[in-house]
Scaffold this motif. Structure first.
Motif, mmCIF file in Angstrom:
data_model
loop_
_atom_site.group_PDB
_atom_site.id
_atom_site.type_symbol
_atom_site.label_atom_id
_atom_site.label_comp_id
_atom_site.label_asym_id
_atom_site.label_seq_id
_atom_site.Cartn_x
_atom_site.Cartn_y
_atom_site.Cartn_z
ATOM 1 N N LYS A 258 -40.196 19.483 -22.630
ATOM 2 C CA LYS A 258 -39.916 19.918 -21.248
ATOM 3 C C LYS A 258 -39.432 18.726 -20.434
ATOM 4 O O LYS A 258 -40.017 18.353 -19.418
ATOM 5 C CB LYS A 258 -41.159 20.542 -20.635
ATOM 6 N N ALA A 259 -38.358 18.137 -20.897
ATOM 7 C CA ALA A 259 -37.829 16.920 -20.278
ATOM 8 C C ALA A 259 -36.309 16.990 -20.291
ATOM 9 O O ALA A 259 -35.716 17.949 -20.790
ATOM 10 C CB ALA A 259 -38.332 15.686 -21.031
ATOM 11 N N GLY A 260 -35.667 15.967 -19.752
ATOM 12 C CA GLY A 260 -34.223 15.907 -19.761
ATOM 13 C C GLY A 260 -33.586 17.083 -19.036
ATOM 14 O O GLY A 260 -34.053 17.513 -17.975
ATOM 15 N N LEU A 261 -32.510 17.618 -19.581
ATOM 16 C CA LEU A 261 -31.837 18.751 -18.951
ATOM 17 C C LEU A 261 -32.763 19.941 -18.809
ATOM 18 O O LEU A 261 -32.675 20.700 -17.834
ATOM 19 C CB LEU A 261 -30.604 19.153 -19.780
ATOM 20 N N ASN A 262 -33.661 20.126 -19.763
ATOM 21 C CA ASN A 262 -34.607 21.233 -19.716
ATOM 22 C C ASN A 262 -35.462 21.171 -18.457
ATOM 23 O O ASN A 262 -35.724 22.191 -17.816
ATOM 24 C CB ASN A 262 -35.491 21.210 -20.969
ATOM 25 N N ALA A 263 -35.910 19.967 -18.092
ATOM 26 C CA ALA A 263 -36.731 19.798 -16.891
ATOM 27 C C ALA A 263 -35.898 19.974 -15.620
ATOM 28 O O ALA A 263 -36.353 20.584 -14.645
ATOM 29 C CB ALA A 263 -37.391 18.421 -16.904
ATOM 30 N N HIS A 264 -34.695 19.445 -15.622
ATOM 31 C CA HIS A 264 -33.846 19.507 -14.430
ATOM 32 C C HIS A 264 -33.244 20.888 -14.196
ATOM 33 O O HIS A 264 -33.126 21.344 -13.053
ATOM 34 C CB HIS A 264 -32.706 18.486 -14.549
ATOM 35 N N LEU A 265 -32.849 21.557 -15.284
ATOM 36 C CA LEU A 265 -32.038 22.768 -15.161
ATOM 37 C C LEU A 265 -32.700 24.014 -15.734
ATOM 38 O O LEU A 265 -32.131 25.108 -15.663
ATOM 39 C CB LEU A 265 -30.682 22.549 -15.844
ATOM 40 N N GLY A 266 -33.891 23.864 -16.333
ATOM 41 C CA GLY A 266 -34.614 25.024 -16.839
ATOM 42 C C GLY A 266 -34.142 25.525 -18.183
ATOM 43 O O GLY A 266 -34.576 26.584 -18.654
ATOM 44 N N THR A 267 -33.244 24.798 -18.839
ATOM 45 C CA THR A 267 -32.779 25.183 -20.173
ATOM 46 C C THR A 267 -32.248 23.951 -20.901
ATOM 47 O O THR A 267 -31.782 23.002 -20.268
ATOM 48 C CB THR A 267 -31.663 26.251 -20.089
ATOM 49 N N ASN A 268 -32.338 23.991 -22.231
ATOM 50 C CA ASN A 268 -31.731 22.928 -23.041
ATOM 51 C C ASN A 268 -30.484 23.433 -23.761
ATOM 52 O O ASN A 268 -29.945 22.754 -24.629
ATOM 53 C CB ASN A 268 -32.735 22.381 -24.061
ATOM 54 N N ASN A 269 -30.041 24.621 -23.397
ATOM 55 C CA ASN A 269 -28.884 25.252 -24.038
ATOM 56 C C ASN A 269 -27.599 24.703 -23.416
ATOM 57 O O ASN A 269 -27.221 25.068 -22.289
ATOM 58 C CB ASN A 269 -28.955 26.765 -23.870
ATOM 59 N N MET A 270 -26.899 23.825 -24.144
ATOM 60 C CA MET A 270 -25.718 23.179 -23.584
ATOM 61 C C MET A 270 -24.590 24.167 -23.314
ATOM 62 O O MET A 270 -23.835 24.004 -22.345
ATOM 63 C CB MET A 270 -25.228 22.070 -24.515
ATOM 64 N N ARG A 271 -24.450 25.187 -24.126
ATOM 65 C CA ARG A 271 -23.396 26.174 -23.868
ATOM 66 C C ARG A 271 -23.624 26.856 -22.531
ATOM 67 O O ARG A 271 -22.687 27.049 -21.739
ATOM 68 C CB ARG A 271 -23.357 27.202 -24.994
ATOM 69 N N GLU A 272 -24.875 27.212 -22.286
ATOM 70 C CA GLU A 272 -25.217 27.857 -21.012
ATOM 71 C C GLU A 272 -24.974 26.902 -19.843
ATOM 72 O O GLU A 272 -24.411 27.289 -18.805
ATOM 73 C CB GLU A 272 -26.683 28.286 -21.038
ATOM 74 N N ILE A 273 -25.368 25.649 -20.002
ATOM 75 C CA ILE A 273 -25.206 24.664 -18.923
ATOM 76 C C ILE A 273 -23.733 24.400 -18.641
ATOM 77 O O ILE A 273 -23.300 24.346 -17.483
ATOM 78 C CB ILE A 273 -25.947 23.362 -19.283
#
Length: 369
Positions: A258-273
């Motif tokens: 629960k860190a990095g993009l997951n913490a900032h944006l609520g997902t670790n899915n790069m396609r979605e981001i």
């Protein structure tokens, strides 16, 4: 030569069958949270995952007859790069706590060894002598704890905490060799900076066939990534640990998971981001650009390690599929050296080719101790 490849991950087990360099079966067996819930420890999943591999072989009508079984290496003691024949010491270290992290990759050597032993037992029943080439061998290759750091790279600002590296050794080395072959040279002749852009991001300086500097991409060094925090302000982290707001387990998740993009944006899915950025999400855009800023900064730092003598910079991993990500990095680091992309990862092929090289006598296997 017939080779079975096993690559356990946190939510899947990848497997492949190779005849020499040719893949004849590729499978990605996914595991639901419900399937894994009964297992308190990752090593308890060994029999469950092993049986799924055997079931896939049976479904494909592939007999249990292999010259070698190679598994993804676990996070045991730091070792030099290369191919290792699985021995009792490696198994004991994996099962009895001599591991740097409790990760699913630790199952690789356990499952590979068990399947190889099952094949050898069948051979014994059929009367094959144990010392002939009919014996199935079990290997790992270039695990994430490969440690070839230079003496200077090991020293941090506190003697209590020397630097360690946990990185994408297998894929980085496979990409390095592929690049070298493509230009008619040997990996050992080149100076390379390689960046693996995945759920974790590792950056390493490869000097003539050795990674003399690399970050701990799993739990707390280098750029932040889709699900890892990377380097953090040390004093602030200590204060957070003693704030009483979080348990140790919760804070470890804030480092990896629960860190990095997951913490900032609520997902670790790069396609979605990346789709959110395309649709005008400015917050997502600045967070991703901040991640790439830190990736580029770490790549530039490795240029200093190599004293500016860089033959090429190689970008690999899942995010290297994105033109947006590659172009942003190229804009910042292109002045250092030519930049080449190798999207995705070659772990299954790399494992198979490492085993094949030993079976054909082109490379010596090493002894884990």
């Amino acid at each position: 030569m017939k080779i079975l490849v096993i690559n356990p991950g946190s939510t899947s087990t990848k497997m492949a069958v190779y005849e020499d360099e040719k893949p004849i079966l590729l499978r990605n067996i996914t595991h639901t949270p419900e399937e894994l819930a009964p297992f308190d420890a990752i090593t308890e999943q060994q029999n469950f995952r092993r049986q799924l591999v055997l079931d896939e072989l049976a479904a494909a009508d592939i007999p249990l007859e292999f010259d070698a079984v190679i598994g993804r290496g676990g996070l045991v003691k730091p070792i030099a790069g290369g191919v290792y024949e699985i021995n009792q010491q490696m198994i004991d270290d994996t099962l009895h706590g001599c591991v740097m992290h409790n990760h699913a990759c630790n199952l690789g050597c356990l499952i590979a060894h068990e399947i190889a032993e099952e094949i050898n037992s069948q051979h014994a029943v059929c009367g094959f002598p144990a010392d002939t080439t009919s014996r199935c061998r079990a290997f790992i290759a270039d695990p994430g704890v490969v440690d070839e750091l230079s003496p200077l790279a090991r020293i941090s600002g506190s003697p209590l905490m020397p630097r360690i590296c946990i990185w994408h050794a297998l894929n980085q080395r496979a990409i390095a060799r592929r690049y070298a072959r493509g230009i008619g040279k040997e990996y050992e002749d080149l100076n390379l900076i390689i960046c693996h852009l995945g759920g974790g991001i590792s950056v390493a300086a490869h000097e003539h066939g050795k990674a003399i500097d690399a970050n701990n991409a799993l739990d707390g060094e280098g750029p932040f990534s889709p699900e890892r925090a990377g380097s953090l302000p040390a004093a602030d982290l200590i204060r957070l640990c003693f704030s009483g707001k979080y348990s140790e387990k919760q804070l470890l998740k804030r480092i990896a998971g629960k860190a990095g993009l997951n913490a900032h944006l609520g997902t670790n899915n790069m396609r979605e981001i990346l789709q959110r950025i395309k649709e005008g999400d400015e917050h997502a855009k600045i967070i991703v650009e901040a991640m790439l800023y830190h990736v580029a900064k770490n790549i530039a730092a490795e240029a200093a390690v190599l004293c500016g003598k860089i033959d090429a910079i190689l970008l690999t991993g899942g995010m290297a599929h994105s033109d947006y990500i590659v172009s942003e990095l190229r804009r910042r680091i292109g002045f250092l050296a030519p930049v080449y992309t190798f999207p995705g990862e070659d772990e299954m092929e790399a494992l198979a080719l490492n085993a094949l090289a030993v079976l054909q006598g082109r490379r010596e296997s090493k002894i884990y101790s």
